[in-house]
Every structure is written in C-alpha cells, then in structure tokens.
Design a protein around this motif. Structure first.
Motif, mmCIF file in Angstrom:
data_model
loop_
_atom_site.group_PDB
_atom_site.id
_atom_site.type_symbol
_atom_site.label_atom_id
_atom_site.label_comp_id
_atom_site.label_asym_id
_atom_site.label_seq_id
_atom_site.Cartn_x
_atom_site.Cartn_y
_atom_site.Cartn_z
ATOM 1 N N ARG A 83 73.655 31.873 -46.616
ATOM 2 C CA ARG A 83 73.346 33.114 -45.905
ATOM 3 C C ARG A 83 74.263 34.199 -46.469
ATOM 4 N NH1 ARG A 83 73.918 29.621 -40.647
ATOM 5 N NH2 ARG A 83 75.961 30.613 -40.478
ATOM 6 N N PRO A 84 73.711 35.363 -46.834
ATOM 7 C CA PRO A 84 74.553 36.402 -47.453
ATOM 8 C C PRO A 84 75.814 36.722 -46.663
ATOM 9 C CG PRO A 84 72.256 36.978 -47.683
ATOM 10 C CD PRO A 84 72.294 35.740 -46.816
ATOM 11 N N LEU A 85 75.724 36.816 -45.341
ATOM 12 C CA LEU A 85 76.926 37.112 -44.555
ATOM 13 C C LEU A 85 77.499 35.849 -43.913
ATOM 14 C CD1 LEU A 85 76.284 40.627 -42.971
ATOM 15 C CD2 LEU A 85 77.204 40.016 -45.209
ATOM 16 N N SER A 86 77.067 34.711 -44.402
ATOM 17 C CA SER A 86 77.681 33.431 -44.080
ATOM 18 C C SER A 86 77.926 33.201 -42.582
ATOM 19 C CB SER A 86 78.978 33.288 -44.886
ATOM 20 O OG SER A 86 79.466 31.988 -44.800
ATOM 21 N N MET A 87 79.194 33.248 -42.166
ATOM 22 C CA MET A 87 79.550 32.828 -40.810
ATOM 23 C C MET A 87 79.101 33.798 -39.723
ATOM 24 S SD MET A 87 83.393 31.372 -41.588
ATOM 25 C CE MET A 87 83.601 30.457 -40.054
ATOM 26 N N VAL A 88 78.777 35.031 -40.108
ATOM 27 C CA VAL A 88 78.302 36.009 -39.105
ATOM 28 C C VAL A 88 76.934 36.561 -39.499
ATOM 29 C CG1 VAL A 88 80.558 36.671 -38.186
ATOM 30 C CG2 VAL A 88 79.656 37.883 -40.171
ATOM 31 N N GLY A 136 89.795 37.160 -40.160
ATOM 32 C CA GLY A 136 89.824 38.525 -40.673
ATOM 33 C C GLY A 136 88.576 38.891 -41.447
ATOM 34 N N LEU A 137 88.096 37.965 -42.273
ATOM 35 C CA LEU A 137 86.881 38.253 -43.043
ATOM 36 C C LEU A 137 85.717 38.554 -42.100
ATOM 37 C CD1 LEU A 137 87.233 35.470 -45.761
ATOM 38 C CD2 LEU A 137 86.955 37.908 -46.252
ATOM 39 N N ASN A 138 85.567 37.733 -41.074
ATOM 40 C CA ASN A 138 84.428 37.930 -40.175
ATOM 41 C C ASN A 138 84.629 39.123 -39.249
ATOM 42 O OD1 ASN A 138 82.818 35.833 -41.208
ATOM 43 N ND2 ASN A 138 84.144 34.355 -40.196
ATOM 44 N N ALA A 139 85.868 39.401 -38.887
ATOM 45 C CA ALA A 139 86.136 40.613 -38.103
ATOM 46 C C ALA A 139 85.795 41.849 -38.930
ATOM 47 C CB ALA A 139 87.603 40.652 -37.674
ATOM 48 N N ALA A 140 86.093 41.799 -40.242
ATOM 49 C CA ALA A 140 85.804 42.946 -41.117
ATOM 50 C C ALA A 140 84.296 43.122 -41.316
ATOM 51 C CB ALA A 140 86.504 42.777 -42.458
ATOM 52 N N LEU A 141 83.572 42.010 -41.425
ATOM 53 C CA LEU A 141 82.104 42.122 -41.554
ATOM 54 C C LEU A 141 81.512 42.709 -40.281
ATOM 55 C CD1 LEU A 141 81.190 38.793 -43.389
ATOM 56 C CD2 LEU A 141 81.129 41.119 -44.319
ATOM 57 N N ALA A 142 81.959 42.206 -39.135
ATOM 58 C CA ALA A 142 81.486 42.770 -37.858
ATOM 59 C C ALA A 142 81.860 44.245 -37.770
ATOM 60 C CB ALA A 142 82.080 41.988 -36.684
ATOM 61 N N GLY A 143 83.074 44.559 -38.232
ATOM 62 C CA GLY A 143 83.555 45.944 -38.199
ATOM 63 C C GLY A 143 82.694 46.877 -39.038
#
Ligand code: ZN
Length: 274
Positions: A83-88, A136-143
């Motif tokens: 999935r392009p955004l993987s975990m989120v 942090g990676l997933n917080a930044a994607l959500a951000g």
C-alpha cells in the motif's frame, strides 16, 4: 467525528518475541487474536466517545493479521499489501484523529518490545532532521492531511517516544520491555479495558496535540544495518550516499519522501545476507 486506527502487533500486550510477531511463529495465532482484541477495544472506545465512523488499517507484515469476523463490525478494514502509505493507507483529510494501537518504539531503542523501524535492516531514520520511527513516520503522514495522532497504545517505550515527539498525546502502556524480547505485561482483559477507556477519552475530549506537519521539501536520511542494505536503498533515483551505511533522499513533500522510504524498505529486505 471520523477516527483512523493504525494497528501493529509488536506493541500489543502479552506479545514479547518473534514467535508472536512472525507469521510462521508458533505463538502467532494467539498474538493476532490479542491484536484483534486490542483493536476492538480501541474501536469501541472511539464509538463510546462519539466517533461516527472508524477505519482500521492492518499495519503489520503484509496486512493480514486482524481477524475480520472477530473485528467490531462497525469498522472498515484496510488489509493486504503493498500500500503506498503502508501503515496508514486510507487516511485523508476527512478524518479527525489517528489512533495507533499495538505500536512499538523506533529501531535501536533499549528495553523496547521487538523494536525496529519497518524492517530489522534499518538502524536509524531521520525525517526533516528529526530522528523518528514508525510513530513519527505515521504521525507525519497523517499530518500531511492535517490529522493529529491523538492516542497511542503500545509498550512503555513507544508511549514515551510518542509523548516526546507529540506533546499532549494520550498514551496507554500495556507492557514494559525487559530488553528487546521480554516484557512485564498486563492481563489482556485489563489491557483491553484500559485501551477502551483511554480511546473513549481521546475521542470525547481530543487532546490538544497538533498535527505533525512537515511542510515543503523534506530530507529523509536512512541508516541501514549493513553496507549491502545501503547499496540497495541507494538504487532509488535521486538518493545520495552519505557514508557506508547511510543514504539520503530529498522529497518534494513528506508523502514523496515516505514513498521513497517505503521503496527502500522493500529493497533492503531483498538482501539475503551480509
Ligand atoms: Zn512495526
């Protein structure tokens, strides 16, 4: 209120070793059941607190861990990979909050359960000059979509990492690591009750935590565990080799930088030995 839940397995309570987290491990079946139990607790808590819709992304390994028939039927499930955004993957600006369940600390953290960042072949990740892991990676994607990470359940090290990165985030520790592969755990029933209560509180009274926004071009630096890993990560166009183990990539934005990271993790996993 729409809530997006990203669910991993290494930070689930009563999960301590690779026998739990690896899909061919002898404890994996019970571990995925415990993961489903904690995610159900978070879904129930979100609805208790006023959520009107919940989407869950199964974010461990290839995304086939949560047991669909046993999952709270009010939630949508994002499963499978890649999935392009993987975990989120599936998060967008219509969501109001990201909850993380079963989360663990970044690679190279001591006394943290089954610690890693995406793969055991990556030692360190910096995004926009900040050392981060999966939180942090997933917080930044959500951000990037203006969505704050407001609640995280996981091991004690993951909770402390989230609190340092995202002041004000609500956290719930279900276990405390003893080194990397042992832990003191709450009983699963107690852990689920605590997650449900904390998720309810996070939904009903959202913590004053800001979305993690990295605007404009962003520098990604990835330090691999071996030079052969860095050789592979460096195959992505426009990467730079910084030293024997480290490559960098300048993304046009955080999403593009993450896509490069996601591709790097796939490549470094192809290294069969040192
Ligand atoms: Zn993980």
């Amino acid at each position: 209120m729409k809530v997006f839940i990203s669910a991993d397995i290494e930070g689930v309570g009563a999960v301590a070793r690779h026998e739990h987290s690896r899909v061919d491990g002898r404890e994996y079946a019970v571990a995925r059941s415990r993961m489903t139990g904690e995610v159900n607790a978070a879904i129930a808590g979100a609805f208790d607190g006023g959520a009107t819709a919940v989407t869950v992304a199964d974010a461990h390994n290839v995304g086939l861990n949560l047991i669909p028939e046993e999952l709270d039927e009010r939630a949508l499930l994002v499963m499978g990979s890649p999935r392009p955004l993987s975990m989120v993957h599936g998060i967008d600006a219509t969501f109001d909050a990201l909850f993380c369940v079963g989360y663990h600390a970044m690679a190279a953290t001591r006394d943290a359960s089954i610690v890693h960042t995406f793969t055991g072949r990556i030692q360190e990740v910096h995004l926009g000059g900040v050392r981060i892991g999966e939180i942090g990676l997933n917080a930044a994607l959500a951000g990037a979509f203006g969505v704050p990470l407001t609640f995280l359940a996981g091991d004690g090290a993951a909770c402390r990492e989230a609190e340092a990165l995202l002041p004000g985030v609500r956290t719930l520790s279900v276990k405390e690591g003893i080194g990397s592969y042992a832990a003191v755990c709450q009983h699963p029933t107690r852990a689920r009750a605590a997650i449900r209560a904390a998720a309810k509180e996070a939904a009903a009274n959202p913590p004053a935590v800001k979305p993690l926004v990295l605007s404009g071009e962003v520098e990604l630096v990835v330090r691999c565990t071996t030079a052969s890993g860095a050789d592979r990560a460096g195959m992505i166009p426009r990467t730079r080799r910084l030293d024997d183990l480290t490559v960098s990539y300048r993304g046009a934005d955080v999403i593009e930088a993450f896509m490069a990271f996601n591709a790097m993790t796939c490549l470094v996993e192809l290294v069969p030995f040192i």
